[in-house]
Design an enzyme around this catalytic site. Structure first.
Site, PDB file in Angstrom:
ATOM      1  N   HIS A  63       5.605   5.538  -3.783  1.00 64.70           N
ATOM      2  CA  HIS A  63       4.813   5.956  -2.616  1.00 64.70           C
ATOM      3  C   HIS A  63       4.344   4.756  -1.799  1.00 64.70           C
ATOM      4  CE1 HIS A  63       1.752   9.108  -1.011  1.00 64.70           C
ATOM      5  NE2 HIS A  63       1.999   8.188  -0.092  1.00 64.70           N
ATOM      6  N   ASN A  97       6.919   9.251   7.233  1.00 67.03           N
ATOM      7  CA  ASN A  97       6.063   9.504   8.401  1.00 67.03           C
ATOM      8  C   ASN A  97       5.982   8.292   9.327  1.00 67.03           C
ATOM      9  OD1 ASN A  97       4.563   8.123   6.439  1.00 67.03           O
ATOM     10  ND2 ASN A  97       2.618   8.960   7.152  1.00 67.03           N
ATOM     11  N   ASP A 155       4.566  13.608   3.664  1.00 66.87           N
ATOM     12  CA  ASP A 155       3.355  12.843   3.354  1.00 66.87           C
ATOM     13  C   ASP A 155       2.606  12.366   4.597  1.00 66.87           C
ATOM     14  OD1 ASP A 155       1.577  11.572   1.382  1.00 66.87           O
ATOM     15  OD2 ASP A 155       2.199   9.756   2.410  1.00 66.87           O
ATOM     16  N   HIS A 182       1.559  15.732  -0.410  1.00 61.25           N
ATOM     17  CA  HIS A 182       0.203  15.260  -0.088  1.00 61.25           C
ATOM     18  C   HIS A 182      -0.658  16.515  -0.075  1.00 61.25           C
ATOM     19  CE1 HIS A 182      -2.806  13.092   2.634  1.00 61.25           C
ATOM     20  NE2 HIS A 182      -3.138  14.360   2.778  1.00 61.25           N
ATOM     21  N   ASN A 281      -7.036   8.359   2.742  1.00 59.50           N
ATOM     22  CA  ASN A 281      -6.929   9.798   2.536  1.00 59.50           C
ATOM     23  C   ASN A 281      -5.886  10.064   1.457  1.00 59.50           C
ATOM     24  OD1 ASN A 281      -7.191  12.522   2.813  1.00 59.50           O
ATOM     25  ND2 ASN A 281      -5.948  12.672   4.664  1.00 59.50           N
ATOM     26  N   ASP A 308       0.466   4.009  -2.659  1.00 60.53           N
ATOM     27  CA  ASP A 308       0.203   4.565  -1.318  1.00 60.53           C
ATOM     28  C   ASP A 308      -0.061   3.418  -0.337  1.00 60.53           C
ATOM     29  OD1 ASP A 308      -0.154   6.292   0.799  1.00 60.53           O
ATOM     30  OD2 ASP A 308      -2.083   7.067   0.126  1.00 60.53           O
TER      31      ASP A 308
END
Lengths: 447, 329
Positions: A63, A97, A155, A182, A281, A308
């Protein structure tokens, strides 16, 4: 093809074959040829003496966000891949994304190509689950996989339409890839910029409750049970979501989960002073949640650590808390934070950390890495498990420096990384004064 | 860059460079500000409402969110203390062209100003500015975080009427969730020893507020029965659109402060409101204009409290406030 490499004098640590002891490792033609004691390399081998250091399978991060195309001022695939190598990662999965999103085969091919040229970790693209990440129409999942995608995800956005998630979890089974979710009910998070509760109330910031995550995880787990598809729950942050994942696994659903180093190390208290480097987030939660995440990673309910890694430019974070973007970088501090929170505290062995960073991601995602077994790819990390070092973001290879760990002392530092037997990272000497009496950490010469 | 040696620090109360909130102040500091406001009250009653306390000081009123009462109150306070003032609003300024807050601040600083009074829609904006410029920063309301001078004028009004704050029972009624006034009042009242409760529909009561030390009451009748001071918050009309309350009519019926409800109070009760009021929604006209109301004294006290804050941050001491204001040009 590069020269064979013989890494010698170190402690071989490979939980995938329950290996922990002194030995040497020979990599030839990009693959591990031999691993163990009494290994002698060919005459033309580059010999690397790593006395006192740990030799482990390279880390895998399922990720990361590398921002290219569209936001190259934050991170490029090149800078991201090199940042990964500097953190000991040899494989990363990039989220789709970007702008435009990675929702067609050409875009997948672009990311793969840029990754191959980057000279860092292997870069595997995650394709978009829905066209334009709009949550409505499924992408050409098969075409994306054929072009090199390893998973699908929206995501950044949750796949909010339960019917679409169902179809994705069914359809992806043909291609044997996971759907990375997500999990956030945006009706409940409702524009929240941090965890809902006492701190948000005192700071006057909108809060997102734990239920925004756990409701979605519960729903998703039931859909995974229904379909038999592989649901991977991204960045679990709440104790309630942990319970949902635990329940789903007990019921035999194909559910896996990840946790980030920052959720293991920090709580909502890090937001005090409106620190935008603590804005991400899902948000940082409470101590009770943090303890639950640590327990879940130890007992296997949460399978892996994933960063992330979300780079943002300094100016974008240097502003009012409401307006700053979500996310922190994490690749270059992951090992140090994980060792501090897990090994130092006595919760998990060093081998356990290597497992959660390398063997476990390979195992749950079905990758032919994450092991030192002969025949596996020559993806190796060498790190010093004892070195204490202080985070200085100006030394990062990443294009961004938005970390909440600036000035923090971590334990365990990556010294060098090989991908397919090629050295892709080496800690600069000036950043790492030798410990007294220790031999050079990476030297060359014949045996 | 959080402290500055030329501005502030010499006020005798140890307020430091800025006033960003009441959370970090002590009871002594808050009472000290209120004491300092006392001598300043009289200036506004004079025929010539001007003293040279801040002569030569340049103050920027940076109001990036609409405000009438607070902006004008600060402006009167500044002008009556003889400061030079400049007003900046977001429309018509470079902020509208997308200039960041940090750049706006640095540009103002480059023009050698002494103080900034900031009103901003984001929580934490005043602290953000205070951390980045050496001028004194006064928070005139940041998002849903704090509005310290409003709470100070509320405290002064309560003290004027009831003689003390310690031990008083104060209930804040209404949209506590979105209210910076409520937060500042909660901190200020608690620091000064009052008992604090909040009351409103649960959609407008923020999670975790009990952990700050306040009691949550769910019916306005309970609040009136318990409280000596009822602090009625404005219900912003957009909250209805966002679904926090179903209608204004219903809000008034169940949470509105009316004459009928107040007449059932077991003891003396006074009513405050930060303005602007929605008459017939959170407060009925009978109440706003009735014997319970301290709403206009609040507004009057606002100017004196802001004078005190400006004076103290500019380096004045509470003991010398009386003589400072008597100095002649």
């Amino acid at each position: 093809m590069s020269r064979p490499v013989l890494i010698t004098g170190g402690r071989l640590l490979d939980p995938s074959q329950e290996l922990d002891g002194p030995g040497a490792l020979l990599i030839r033609n990009g693959r591990i040829e031999a691993c163990g004691r009494d290994i002698v390399g060919p005459d033309d081998a580059e010999v690397v003496d790593v006395d006192g250091l740990v030799v482990a399978p390279g880390f895998i991060d399922v990720h990361v966000h590398f921002r290219e195309p569209g936001d190259e001022h934050k991170e490029t695939i090149g800078s991201g891949a090199r940042s990964a190598a500097a953190g000991g990662f040899t494989t990363v999965w990039t989220m789709p994304n970007t702008d435009p999103p990675i929702d067609d085969p050409a875009a997948v091919g672009f990311v793969r190509g840029a990754g191959e040229r980057a000279g860092g970790a292997r870069v595997y693209p995650v394709g978009a689950a829905s066209r334009g990440l709009e949550g409505e129409k499924m992408t050409e999942v098969g075409e994306l996989v054929a072009a090199g995608a390893v998973a699908v995800s929206d995501d950044g956005n949750p796949i909010w339409n339960a019917g679409l998630l169902r179809r994705l979890l069914e359809y992806t089974q043909t291609f044997d890839i996971p759907v990375l979710q997500h999990a956030e009910d945006t009706g409940l998070s409702c524009g929240g910029v941090m965890n809902e509760g006492k701190v948000a109330t005192a700071l006057g910031l909108r809060g997102a409750p734990n239920a925004a995550e756990s409701c979605m995880v519960a729903r998703d787990c039931y859909i995974a049970e229904l379909t038999g598809g592989h649901l991977h729950v991204c960045h679990v942050s709440t104790r309630e979501a942990v319970e949902q994942v635990r329940r789903a696994k007990e019921c035999g659903a194909h559910v896996t989960a990840e946790v980030t180093p920052h959720h293991l190390a920090l709580t909502e208290d890090a937001v005090h002073g409106y620190r935008t480097e603590a804005k991400m987030n899902p948000p940082l939660r409470t101590e009770e949640d943090r303890q639950s995440l640590l327990d879940a990673l130890v007992d296997g309910t949460i399978d892996v650590i994933a960063t992330d890694h979300a780079p943002h430019h300094y100016e974008e974070k240097e502003r009012e808390f409401d307006d700053a973007p979500f996310g922190v970088v994490g690749l270059e501090t992951a090992l140090g934070v994980a060792m501090l929170e897990l090994v130092e505290s006595g919760r998990l062995s060093l081998g356990g950390v290597v497992d959660r960073l390398s063997c476990a991601p390979a195992r749950i995602m079905g990758l032919d890495v994450g092991t030192l077994r002969p025949g596996a790819r020559g993806d190796i990390v060498v790190f010093d498990p004892a070195e204490r070092w202080t985070v200085d973001a100006s030394t990062f290879m990443s294009g961004s420096r938005n970390t909440p760990f600036v000035g923090k002392e971590l334990v365990g530092r990556v010294r060098a990384t090989w991908v397919a037997g090629e050295r892709r990272y080496e800690l600069p000497r000036e950043a790492s004064p030798f410990r007294e009496g220790a031999p050079p950490y990476v030297g060359q010469g014949s045996v | 860059m959080t402290a500055n040696t030329t501005n502030g620090g010499a006020d005798g109360l140890g307020l430091g460079k800025d006033l960003t909130g009441l959370q970090q102040l002590t009871c002594e500091q808050i009472e000290g500000i209120l004491d300092t406001a006392e001598p300043f009250k009289e200036i506004s009653e004079r025929r010539i409402k001007k003293v040279p306390v801040l002569r030569g000081k340049t103050i920027v009123n940076l109001f990036l969110e609409p405000s009438t009462r607070t902006r004008i109150s600060f402006e009167f306070a500044e002008k009556r203390l003889s400061a030079d003032t400049v007003n900046i609003a977001s429309s018509g300024s470079s902020v509208e062209k997308g200039e960041s807050l940090v750049d706006t601040a640095r540009n103002l600083e480059a023009m050698r100003i002494d103080m900034v009074v900031i009103r901003h829609g984001s929580s934490g904006a005043a602290q953000f500015l205070a951390d980045r410029i050496p001028s004194n920063v006064i928070n005139a309301g940041d998002g849903q975080h704090e509005h310290p001078t409003q709470a100070l004028l509320d405290l002064l009004t309560i003290r004027d009427r009831l003689g003390s704050i310690a031990g008083r029972r104060v209930c804040i009624v209404g949209d506590v969730r979105h209210s910076r006034v409520a937060r500042s009042d909660i901190w200020g009242l608690m620091r000064c020893g009052a008992e604090v409760a909040v009351c409103g529909p649960k959609t407008l009561i923020p999670m975790g507020i009990e952990e700050l030390g306040v009691t949550v009451l769910s019916r306005v009748e309970e609040a009136i029965e318990w409280a000596e001071v009822l602090y009625v918050l404005r219900l912003q009309l957009e909250r209805m659109d966002a679904g926090f309350v179903p209608s204004l009519r219903e809000y008034n019926r169940f949470f509105g402060v009316s004459r009928e409800r107040l007449e059932r109070a077991p003891g003396d009760i006074v009513v405050l409101h930060p303005g602007p009021m929605n008459r017939g929604v959170e407060i009925d006209s009978d109440v706003a204009d009735g014997p319970w109301s301290l709403i206009l004294p609040q507004v009057t006290n606002g100017v004196a409290v802001r004078m005190a804050v400006l004076y103290l941050l500019a380096g004045g001491s509470p003991e010398r406030a009386e003589s400072a204001k008597e100095a002649r040009e």
